[in-house]
Design a protein around this motif. Structure first.
Motif, PDB file in Angstrom:
ATOM      1  N   THR A 135       1.537   5.664  -4.163  1.00  0.00           N
ATOM      2  CA  THR A 135       0.659   5.781  -5.330  1.00  0.00           C
ATOM      3  C   THR A 135       1.256   6.683  -6.400  1.00  0.00           C
ATOM      4  N   LYS A 136       1.774   7.840  -6.008  1.00  0.00           N
ATOM      5  CA  LYS A 136       2.348   8.787  -6.980  1.00  0.00           C
ATOM      6  C   LYS A 136       3.554   8.165  -7.680  1.00  0.00           C
ATOM      7  N   ASP A 146       2.261   5.541 -10.099  1.00  0.00           N
ATOM      8  CA  ASP A 146       1.620   6.177 -11.257  1.00  0.00           C
ATOM      9  C   ASP A 146       2.667   6.707 -12.228  1.00  0.00           C
ATOM     10  N   HIS A 179       0.851  -1.191   0.000  1.00  0.00           N
ATOM     11  CA  HIS A 179       0.000   0.000   0.000  1.00  0.00           C
ATOM     12  C   HIS A 179       0.885   1.239   0.000  1.00  0.00           C
TER      13      HIS A 179
END
Length: 93
Positions: free
Chosen positions: A27-28, A31, A24
Motif C-alpha cells: 500500500t505505501k 501510494d 494485495h
C-alpha cells in the motif's frame, strides 16, 4: 544406435509470474507511486521508477499493478526489452 532421447526442458529457478489474479499489500509503495504520477502530471514532465528487491519478492506483480494504475489514469504503458536500453533509437521508438 539407440533411439535419440528428447532433451528435457530445464526451467530456471525463478519464473516470472506476470500479473497476479488478486493483488494485495504494498500500500505505501503504491501510494508513493500515485503521488509521483501526480507530480509528473502537474509538472508536465516525465519520470522514471526503479523497482529493486530480492528474487521472489514480487517485483513483476508490483510492476504490473503500477502499470494498471498508470493506464487507468491515462498514461501510456509500454513493455520494453532490456536490450533496447543499449540503442537509444530503438528505445525511442
Amino acid at each position: 544406435m539407440g533411439k535419440s532421447r528428447k532433451s528435457r526442458l530445464v526451467k530456471p529457478a525463478t519464473l516470472e509470474r506476470g500479473e497476479a489474479r488478486y493483488f494485495h499489500g504494498r500500500t505505501k509503495i503504491l501510494d508513493d507511486f500515485k503521488k509521483l504520477l501526480g507530480r509528473a502530471k502537474e509538472g508536465n514532465s516525465g519520470t522514471s521508477f526503479l523497482i529493486q528487491a530480492a528474487p521472489g519478492a514480487g517485483k513483476t506483480v508490483l510492476l504490473a499493478e503500477c502499470g494498471r494504475i498508470a493506464g487507468g489514469r491515462g498514461y501510456a504503458v509500454a513493455e520494453v526489452e532490456p536490450s533496447w536500453f543499449l540503442d537509444l533509437q530503438t528505445l525511442h521508438k
